[in-house]
Design a protein around this motif. Structure first.
Motif, PDB file in Angstrom:
ATOM      1  N   VAL A 167      55.761  84.395  27.367  1.00  0.00           N
ATOM      2  CA  VAL A 167      55.032  85.591  26.930  1.00  0.00           C
ATOM      3  C   VAL A 167      54.196  86.066  28.105  1.00  0.00           C
ATOM      4  N   PRO A 168      53.983  87.383  28.224  1.00  0.00           N
ATOM      5  CA  PRO A 168      53.266  87.889  29.402  1.00  0.00           C
ATOM      6  C   PRO A 168      51.772  87.606  29.396  1.00  0.00           C
ATOM      7  N   ILE A 169      51.139  87.509  28.208  1.00  0.00           N
ATOM      8  CA  ILE A 169      49.679  87.325  28.151  1.00  0.00           C
ATOM      9  C   ILE A 169      49.326  86.522  26.915  1.00  0.00           C
ATOM     10  N   THR A 170      48.301  85.724  27.025  1.00  0.00           N
ATOM     11  CA  THR A 170      47.867  84.866  25.915  1.00  0.00           C
ATOM     12  C   THR A 170      46.345  84.879  25.844  1.00  0.00           C
ATOM     13  N   ASN A 171      45.819  84.901  24.602  1.00  0.00           N
ATOM     14  CA  ASN A 171      44.375  84.813  24.368  1.00  0.00           C
ATOM     15  C   ASN A 171      44.057  83.431  23.800  1.00  0.00           C
ATOM     16  N   VAL A 172      43.075  82.779  24.387  1.00  0.00           N
ATOM     17  CA  VAL A 172      42.681  81.438  23.972  1.00  0.00           C
ATOM     18  C   VAL A 172      41.173  81.428  23.742  1.00  0.00           C
ATOM     19  N   THR A 173      40.756  80.789  22.638  1.00  0.00           N
ATOM     20  CA  THR A 173      39.335  80.667  22.307  1.00  0.00           C
ATOM     21  C   THR A 173      38.962  79.196  22.247  1.00  0.00           C
ATOM     22  N   ALA A 174      37.818  78.871  22.838  1.00  0.00           N
ATOM     23  CA  ALA A 174      37.349  77.488  22.857  1.00  0.00           C
ATOM     24  C   ALA A 174      35.858  77.466  22.591  1.00  0.00           C
ATOM     25  N   ILE A 175      35.345  76.311  22.174  1.00  0.00           N
ATOM     26  CA  ILE A 175      33.926  76.104  21.933  1.00  0.00           C
ATOM     27  C   ILE A 175      33.379  75.225  23.046  1.00  0.00           C
ATOM     28  N   VAL A 176      32.165  75.520  23.430  1.00  0.00           N
ATOM     29  CA  VAL A 176      31.530  74.788  24.518  1.00  0.00           C
ATOM     30  C   VAL A 176      31.618  73.279  24.250  1.00  0.00           C
ATOM     31  N   GLY A 177      32.068  72.546  25.283  1.00  0.00           N
ATOM     32  CA  GLY A 177      32.186  71.096  25.183  1.00  0.00           C
ATOM     33  C   GLY A 177      33.566  70.614  24.806  1.00  0.00           C
ATOM     34  N   ASP A 178      34.398  71.510  24.278  1.00  0.00           N
ATOM     35  CA  ASP A 178      35.746  71.104  23.889  1.00  0.00           C
ATOM     36  C   ASP A 178      36.677  71.051  25.098  1.00  0.00           C
ATOM     37  N   THR A 179      37.909  70.523  24.875  1.00  0.00           N
ATOM     38  CA  THR A 179      38.984  70.573  25.866  1.00  0.00           C
ATOM     39  C   THR A 179      39.951  71.669  25.464  1.00  0.00           C
ATOM     40  N   VAL A 180      40.262  72.550  26.401  1.00  0.00           N
ATOM     41  CA  VAL A 180      41.091  73.707  26.088  1.00  0.00           C
ATOM     42  C   VAL A 180      42.371  73.648  26.916  1.00  0.00           C
ATOM     43  N   THR A 181      43.458  74.172  26.346  1.00  0.00           N
ATOM     44  CA  THR A 181      44.755  74.235  27.029  1.00  0.00           C
ATOM     45  C   THR A 181      45.118  75.694  27.276  1.00  0.00           C
ATOM     46  N   LEU A 182      45.371  76.030  28.545  1.00  0.00           N
ATOM     47  CA  LEU A 182      45.868  77.355  28.905  1.00  0.00           C
ATOM     48  C   LEU A 182      47.377  77.226  29.118  1.00  0.00           C
ATOM     49  N   PRO A 183      48.190  77.738  28.188  1.00  0.00           N
ATOM     50  CA  PRO A 183      49.639  77.478  28.242  1.00  0.00           C
ATOM     51  C   PRO A 183      50.352  78.383  29.250  1.00  0.00           C
ATOM     52  N   CYS A 184      51.363  77.806  29.931  1.00  0.00           N
ATOM     53  CA  CYS A 184      52.235  78.573  30.832  1.00  0.00           C
ATOM     54  C   CYS A 184      53.605  77.895  30.844  1.00  0.00           C
ATOM     55  N   SER A 185      54.583  78.546  30.213  1.00  0.00           N
ATOM     56  CA  SER A 185      55.940  78.018  30.142  1.00  0.00           C
ATOM     57  C   SER A 185      56.861  78.953  30.924  1.00  0.00           C
ATOM     58  N   ILE A 186      57.675  78.381  31.839  1.00  0.00           N
ATOM     59  CA  ILE A 186      58.500  79.174  32.764  1.00  0.00           C
ATOM     60  C   ILE A 186      59.967  78.760  32.622  1.00  0.00           C
ATOM     61  N   LYS A 187      60.843  79.777  32.567  1.00  0.00           N
ATOM     62  CA  LYS A 187      62.291  79.537  32.549  1.00  0.00           C
ATOM     63  C   LYS A 187      62.884  79.826  33.927  1.00  0.00           C
ATOM     64  N   GLU A 188      63.895  79.039  34.292  1.00  0.00           N
ATOM     65  CA  GLU A 188      64.635  79.245  35.532  1.00  0.00           C
ATOM     66  C   GLU A 188      63.716  79.257  36.749  1.00  0.00           C
ATOM     67  N   LEU A 189      62.856  78.277  36.879  1.00  0.00           N
ATOM     68  CA  LEU A 189      61.930  78.242  38.008  1.00  0.00           C
ATOM     69  C   LEU A 189      62.652  77.889  39.306  1.00  0.00           C
ATOM     70  N   GLU A 190      63.610  76.988  39.208  1.00  0.00           N
ATOM     71  CA  GLU A 190      64.365  76.534  40.384  1.00  0.00           C
ATOM     72  C   GLU A 190      63.417  76.026  41.469  1.00  0.00           C
ATOM     73  N   ASN A 191      63.525  76.608  42.686  1.00  0.00           N
ATOM     74  CA  ASN A 191      62.748  76.123  43.820  1.00  0.00           C
ATOM     75  C   ASN A 191      61.464  76.896  44.054  1.00  0.00           C
ATOM     76  N   TYR A 192      61.107  77.739  43.098  1.00  0.00           N
ATOM     77  CA  TYR A 192      59.859  78.497  43.254  1.00  0.00           C
ATOM     78  C   TYR A 192      58.659  77.604  42.923  1.00  0.00           C
ATOM     79  N   LYS A 193      57.522  78.077  43.346  1.00  0.00           N
ATOM     80  CA  LYS A 193      56.283  77.317  43.195  1.00  0.00           C
ATOM     81  C   LYS A 193      55.397  77.986  42.138  1.00  0.00           C
ATOM     82  N   VAL A 194      54.578  77.163  41.464  1.00  0.00           N
ATOM     83  CA  VAL A 194      53.636  77.646  40.438  1.00  0.00           C
ATOM     84  C   VAL A 194      52.213  77.379  40.932  1.00  0.00           C
ATOM     85  N   MET A 195      51.362  78.365  40.734  1.00  0.00           N
ATOM     86  CA  MET A 195      49.972  78.255  41.188  1.00  0.00           C
ATOM     87  C   MET A 195      49.060  78.861  40.111  1.00  0.00           C
TER      88      MET A 195
END
Length: 411
Positions: free
Chosen positions: A36-64
């Motif tokens: 998906v192109p954009i995602t909204n995530v809400t967290a509460i102070v002190g919690d652990t939050v996950t920012l999701p990023c799923s990629i298809k056909e990455l091959e030899n490209y790099k993720v940053m």
């Protein structure tokens, strides 16, 4: 001839088929893409939050990963910055999720999961960080507030939180035995103002801050209102016999309670064999001052004053102790003469029959005439051969007397 042309065509087809068969295979390549192109995530102070990023056909490209300040956080699985709260988690081969442990308010913003294609491909993740409400003690009113009657009082409840909390004020009476139920004042805001405060505002106030993030925050403030004394005696007058005892009561309402006493003729009464003073606490700011007087003598009768005084004023009220004398019955004179009385509605008649006979009127004479009364039947006299005779004069006169008596009784 035809046979040769057919053979030549067959050889050409075989040659073309052989060329195509022996050509090297060409591999089709696809560009990497995000789920998906954009995602909204809400967290509460002190919690652990996950920012999701799923990629298809990455091959030899790099993720940053980059944060909202355009600072590079990670390259592939390596953390670039020194913030140990940030890590890369890959539950699946296509996942490049960014984990932030112990989220802070400053972490809120737009993050970028980036692929180094040409041009660069980016997925945006917007992180919103919520914080439960909190009350700042140093910028709020103290938990005990004292004011004088008639002043203006401001109660402050300074709060923080994301999103901005709403503040609701409640009041619970300090005079009530049940301190659980509270009454909503109906005012929202961080400052509660009480103008021209009176003794009846002497209560416990609570501010409650809420922004939808649990838990809510609250703070109680006890407001004490000072006012001059108010004295009320239970009875303005009381009676008692000599030698007996009695109790005088008065209620003193004041804040602060400082000086309260019973006096007689301007002299303060102290505890001794005759007088006994007791003090009872009724409610907040209210007490009962009781004076017991034993073996009452003539000198004990008179005015007693209950008075109270504090730094704001003075008040008093008098009660009067009066002698209760025994009731003396009225003297009775015996009577030796027996009196007879006649009821006012009773009439006495005397009647003397006349000797002269009375002859009835001719127009009332009849052979069959019979005169009767409801009280006594009249006998019909018998004449010669059983023929009816006349009414005797004596009976007629008796009937007249009875008629007169009945008429007089009916008046």
């Amino acid at each position: 001839m035809n046979i040769m042309i057919g053979l030549l065509g067959l050889d050409f087809f075989g040659l073309v088929l052989g060329v195509v068969t022996h050509l090297p295979a060409v591999k089709e390549t696809l560009d990497p893409s995000f789920d998906v192109p954009i995602t909204n995530v809400t967290a509460i102070v002190g919690d652990t939050v996950t920012l999701p990023c799923s990629i298809k056909e990455l091959e030899n490209y790099k993720v940053m990963w980059l944060d909202h300040r355009m600072k590079t956080l990670t390259l592939e699985t390596r953390r670039i910055i020194a913030d140990e709260r940030i890590t890369i988690e890959r539950p699946h081969i296509s996942d490049w999720n960014l984990f932030i442990h112990g989220v802070e308010l400053s972490d809120a913003g737009k993050y970028m999961c980036q692929i180094n294609t040409v041009p660069v491909k980016i997925k945006y993740i917007v992180l919103s960080v919520h914080e439960p409400p909190a009350i700042i003690p140093g910028m709020s009113s103290p938990q005990k507030v004292t004011a004088k009657e008639g002043e203006t009082v401001q109660l402050v409840c300074n709060v923080t939180g994301v999103p901005a909390p709403t503040v609701t004020w409640y009041r619970k009476s300090s005079h009530s035995r049940n301190h659980i139920n509270m009454e909503v004042i109906g005012y929202d805001g961080m400052v509660l103002q009480i103008r021209n405060i009176s003794r009846y505002c002497d209560d416990v106030y609570r501010c409650v801050a809420n922004n939808g993030v649990e838990p809510s925050a609250s703070r109680e403030m006890t407001v004490t209102v000072q006012f001059p004394p108010e004295v009320r005696v239970q009875n303005r007058k009381i009676q008692q016999k000599l030698g007996k005892e009695t109790i005088l009561d008065c209620r003193v309402t004041a804040n602060p309670q400082q000086n309260s006493a019973w006096t007689k003729n301007g002299i303060t009464i102290e505890n001794d064999e005759k007088f006994e003073i007791d003090l009872y606490r009724d409610y907040t700011n209210s007490l009962t001052l009781s004076l017991k007087i034993s073996d009452i003598q003539n000198s004990d009768y008179g005015a007693y004053r209950c008075e109270a005084q504090n730094e704001l004023g003075r008040d008093f009220q008098d009660t009067y102790l009066l002698e209760l004398k025994p009731m003396t019955p009225a003297p009775t004179t015996p009577s030796t003469t027996k009196r007879t009385t006649t009821p006012s509605n009773q009439y006495i008649f005397q009647w003397t029959p006349r000797n002269k006979p009375i002859t009835p009127r001719k127009d009332y004479q009849s052979k069959d005439l019979v005169l009767t009364l409801p009280f006594e039947p009249i006998q019909k006299p018998q004449g010669v051969n059983g023929q009816p005779g006349c009414v005797s004069s004596v009976n007629a006169i008796s009937m007249i007397g009875l008629f007169a008596t009945v008429c007089m009784l009916k008046r």
